[in-house]
Design a protein around this motif. Sequence first.
Motif, short mmCIF file in Angstrom:
data_model
loop_
_atom_site.label_atom_id
_atom_site.label_comp_id
_atom_site.label_asym_id
_atom_site.label_seq_id
_atom_site.Cartn_x
_atom_site.Cartn_y
_atom_site.Cartn_z
N HIS A 36 0.84 -1.20 0.00
CA HIS A 36 0.00 0.00 0.00
C HIS A 36 0.87 1.25 0.00
CE1 HIS A 36 -2.64 -3.12 1.59
NE2 HIS A 36 -3.63 -2.40 1.10
N ASP A 37 0.38 2.30 -0.65
CA ASP A 37 1.07 3.58 -0.61
C ASP A 37 0.22 4.68 0.03
OD1 ASP A 37 -0.77 4.25 -2.58
OD2 ASP A 37 0.66 3.96 -4.21
N GLY A 54 -6.43 -11.27 4.48
CA GLY A 54 -6.13 -9.99 5.12
C GLY A 54 -7.34 -9.09 5.18
N TYR A 55 -7.12 -7.79 5.14
CA TYR A 55 -8.20 -6.82 5.14
C TYR A 55 -7.67 -5.51 4.58
CZ TYR A 55 -5.83 -5.01 9.29
OH TYR A 55 -4.89 -4.51 10.14
N GLN A 56 -8.58 -4.65 4.12
CA GLN A 56 -8.23 -3.33 3.63
C GLN A 56 -9.24 -2.30 4.13
OE1 GLN A 56 -7.91 -3.68 -0.75
NE2 GLN A 56 -5.74 -3.33 -0.47
N TYR A 57 -8.77 -1.08 4.31
CA TYR A 57 -9.64 0.06 4.54
C TYR A 57 -9.64 0.91 3.28
CZ TYR A 57 -9.73 -0.91 9.58
OH TYR A 57 -9.91 -1.50 10.80
N LEU A 66 -14.43 -0.83 5.66
CA LEU A 66 -13.62 -2.00 5.95
C LEU A 66 -14.00 -3.12 4.99
CD1 LEU A 66 -11.75 -3.85 7.66
CD2 LEU A 66 -13.78 -4.34 9.06
N VAL A 67 -12.99 -3.70 4.34
CA VAL A 67 -13.22 -4.86 3.48
C VAL A 67 -12.36 -6.00 4.04
CG1 VAL A 67 -13.26 -5.73 1.12
CG2 VAL A 67 -13.52 -3.28 1.54
N ARG A 82 -8.62 6.02 -1.40
CA ARG A 82 -7.32 5.78 -0.78
C ARG A 82 -7.42 4.48 0.00
NH1 ARG A 82 -5.10 7.41 4.23
NH2 ARG A 82 -7.00 8.60 4.72
N ILE A 83 -6.35 3.69 0.01
CA ILE A 83 -6.39 2.36 0.61
C ILE A 83 -5.31 2.25 1.68
CG2 ILE A 83 -6.35 -0.12 0.17
CD1 ILE A 83 -6.75 0.63 -2.83
#
Length: 266
Positions: A36-37, A54-57, A66-67, A82-83
């Motif tokens: 991620h950047d 995992g998970y991502q915001y 939230l994913v 944005r992630i």
Amino acid sequence: MQNDIIKCGLTEEANSRFVDRIGKEAYVWCEKDWKHDAHEHAHHRAQFTFVEEGYQYFHIDQKIYLVPQHHVIWIPSGKAHRITSDAKTVNLMVFLFKTVFKEDFYRNVHVFAVPPVLKEMLLYASKWNQQTEEDEEQDLFFKAILKSLPNLCKESSNLEIPVPADIRLIPVCTSINSNFKYSLNTDELAEKAQMSVRSLQRIFKKETGITLQKYLQLVRILKSIELIDSGQFTLSQIAYKVGYRSLSAFTSSYQTIMKAKPRVKI
């Protein structure tokens, strides 16, 4: 340009805008151990992301989505996002569509758990990973995935944290995010917002659509997902770390938000 950055087949040239040099209607980009950047960016393809591990915001407009693992997010074309993620490992499948159907579904952001039939379709689609040449079977298969989304989507609206536009509430949210282990001190929060407790409760609900207590619950459950992902703690330890006095209270709260019981990684 030598400094171009390639992400999922799209070329970032300037101001976080991505240039699409791929001709085909849709393609998939599978990525193990995603890096991620945290820069906000946008592109002209609609994006459908499946979090396999995992998970991502996703930070979009005034919300943080939230994913978690085995969930997907639909992002319309042109929508800046944005992630972020602190997960140890994030494995993704990113589908990018040049054109979509006309239903309202495709114009809005959606997050939902992947039903079994869609999960099997997505995993099958991985055989076309990063393939940019034309393929008739792939084109028809991806169109079937795209067309099925409105019927398969049972939206997990609880997986989003609203961000208030009223700047007086930002210190309130920051305080809850930092002190989620503890019970709400509404007097202290009202002082941070420089308003009465009654005004804080009214304005916070108007701005975010949820109460202060519900916001705290959301933050606690999202933090618990991060701890579960780390694989370092038991459920009882996690319950305590995010502010619950018993495992049963945590499990009940988790199930209310996630529609499933919490499970540690084996």
